[in-house]
Design an enzyme around this catalytic site. Structure first.
Site, PDB file in Angstrom:
ATOM      1  N   ASP A 237       0.822  -1.236   0.003  1.00  0.00           N
ATOM      2  CA  ASP A 237       0.053  -0.005   0.132  1.00  0.00           C
ATOM      3  C   ASP A 237       0.741   1.144  -0.164  1.00  0.00           C
ATOM      4  OD1 ASP A 237      -2.364   1.266   0.016  1.00  0.00           O
ATOM      5  OD2 ASP A 237      -2.898   1.014   2.179  1.00  0.00           O
TER       6      ASP A 237
ATOM      7  N   ASN B 294     -10.335  -3.231  -7.132  1.00  0.00           N
ATOM      8  CA  ASN B 294      -9.431  -2.296  -7.918  1.00  0.00           C
ATOM      9  C   ASN B 294      -9.994  -1.683  -9.123  1.00  0.00           C
ATOM     10  OD1 ASN B 294      -6.148  -3.202  -6.373  1.00  0.00           O
ATOM     11  ND2 ASN B 294      -7.497  -1.518  -5.617  1.00  0.00           N
TER      12      ASN B 294
HETATM   13  C1  FPP Z   1      -1.928  -0.103  -3.460  1.00  0.00           C
HETATM   14  O1  FPP Z   1      -1.129   1.289  -3.369  1.00  0.00           O
HETATM   15  C2  FPP Z   1      -1.085  -0.704  -4.697  1.00  0.00           C
HETATM   16  C3  FPP Z   1      -1.775  -1.398  -5.545  1.00  0.00           C
HETATM   17  C4  FPP Z   1      -3.238  -1.261  -5.846  1.00  0.00           C
HETATM   18  C5  FPP Z   1      -0.948  -2.078  -6.605  1.00  0.00           C
HETATM   19  C6  FPP Z   1       0.154  -2.778  -6.412  1.00  0.00           C
HETATM   20  C7  FPP Z   1       0.914  -3.504  -7.558  1.00  0.00           C
HETATM   21  C8  FPP Z   1       2.028  -3.330  -7.949  1.00  0.00           C
HETATM   22  C9  FPP Z   1       3.191  -2.764  -6.985  1.00  0.00           C
HETATM   23  C10 FPP Z   1       2.639  -3.952  -9.028  1.00  0.00           C
HETATM   24  C11 FPP Z   1       3.030  -5.522  -8.942  1.00  0.00           C
HETATM   25  C12 FPP Z   1       3.750  -6.163 -10.096  1.00  0.00           C
HETATM   26  C13 FPP Z   1       3.685  -7.296 -10.076  1.00  0.00           C
HETATM   27  C14 FPP Z   1       4.330  -7.751 -11.535  1.00  0.00           C
HETATM   28  C15 FPP Z   1       3.212  -8.492  -9.597  1.00  0.00           C
HETATM   29  P1  FPP Z   1      -2.274   2.345  -3.545  1.00  0.00           P
HETATM   30  O2  FPP Z   1      -2.320   2.818  -5.065  1.00  0.00           O
HETATM   31  O3  FPP Z   1      -3.670   2.220  -2.909  1.00  0.00           O
HETATM   32  O4  FPP Z   1      -1.710   3.622  -2.710  1.00  0.00           O
HETATM   33  P2  FPP Z   1      -2.306   4.763  -2.200  1.00  0.00           P
HETATM   34  O5  FPP Z   1      -3.134   4.279  -0.923  1.00  0.00           O
HETATM   35  O6  FPP Z   1      -1.031   5.554  -1.739  1.00  0.00           O
HETATM   36  O7  FPP Z   1      -3.403   5.458  -3.241  1.00  0.00           O
END
Ligand code: FPP
Length: 249
Positions: A29, A77
């Protein structure tokens, strides 16, 4: 790898190698917040986050942790802006294509869990290929939850079992935890011992609801793109200080 990380290429001496978690799960996150802080678009945070994940996977190999599961995309998502959803799908596909040979060399066994049938076809093909080509590997078991929801997983298991009952293949009294687990996406993968969530949020967010029954939860304020081996080290120190009783006294 930064100089600080290369110092941690071996298991830090203050960790007991006999009491390491056998399976670590991670909710990555804070990518968006990390990007905003740098004055970048949110999607840049996901790109950086993929690098953090790559290093965590390698760290599990280096430190002798046999299984890692990452929450890459939840069933919720899809409600994000289309541009971000498309970016994430492309990112996962691109990283897979780029890293598969290296993961193969390092003996990583990849598995994707979730409702994969809803993903773009080109990503489904890349997922199929990565799972097929690494299925006999005996290194770290790397599971990527994509279009994954814990409630949905439990529901589809219930439906599969109900169908078997209806067909007379099993008896209602024969439904036990073992039989149930066989219908989960994660069948055959041990339950996580430790869940790490970054960026300070204290929620499970529909992740591995059944499997996480006795997982230790560790939350750090670090945003995912900033998560390093030193942060992992701190999580493992906290884990080794916990008294895991599994309901006993
Ligand atoms: C949450 O942070 C993160 C995600 C929904 C996506 C995570 C995915 C990756 C890091 C890619 C992984 C890659 C592979 C190849 C498996 P957020 O966007 O909710 O952060 P925020 O809460 O600050 O908005």
């Amino acid at each position: 790898m930064t100089a600080k990380q290369s110092l941690l290429s071996k298991l830090p001496p203050d960790l007991d190698r006999h009491r390491l978690p056998k399976h670590v799960a991670v909710i990555m996150d804070g990518n968006g917040r990390w990007a905003n802080r740098q004055g970048l678009a949110r999607i840049m945070g996901h790109g950086q986050g993929a690098d953090s994940l790559k290093d965590l996977l390698r760290c599990c190999q280096d430190w002798g942790i046999p299984a890692l599961t990452a929450y890459a995309f939840s069933t919720e998502n899809w409600q994000r802006p289309l541009e971000e959803v498309e970016f994430l799908m492309t990112l996962i596909e691109r990283v897979l294509r780029r890293e598969l040979a290296q993961m193969q060399e390092e003996n990583v066994k990849i598995r994707f869990v979730g409702d994969l049938s809803q993903l773009p076809l080109s990503l489904q093909e890349e997922i199929e290929r990565s799972m097929r080509e690494t299925q006999d590997n005996r290194g770290v078991q790397f599971t990527v939850a994509t279009n994954y929801g814990g409630r949905q997983e439990i529901l589809q298991a219930c439906r599969a079992i109900a169908a078997q009952v209806k067909q007379g293949k099993i008896d209602v009294d024969g439904i036990d935890e073992q039989l149930f687990e066989k219908q989960l996406y994660t069948a055959g993968i041990p339950h996580p011992d430790l869940l790490i969530r970054t960026s300070g949020e204290m929620r499970i967010s529909n992740f591995l609801l059944w499997q996480m029954a006795y997982a230790e939860i560790y939350v750090t304020n670090t945003t995912w793109p900033d998560f390093t081996r030193e942060d992992f080290h701190q999580a493992l120190i906290a884990y080794q200080q916990r008294d895991r009783r599994f309901g006993k006294i």
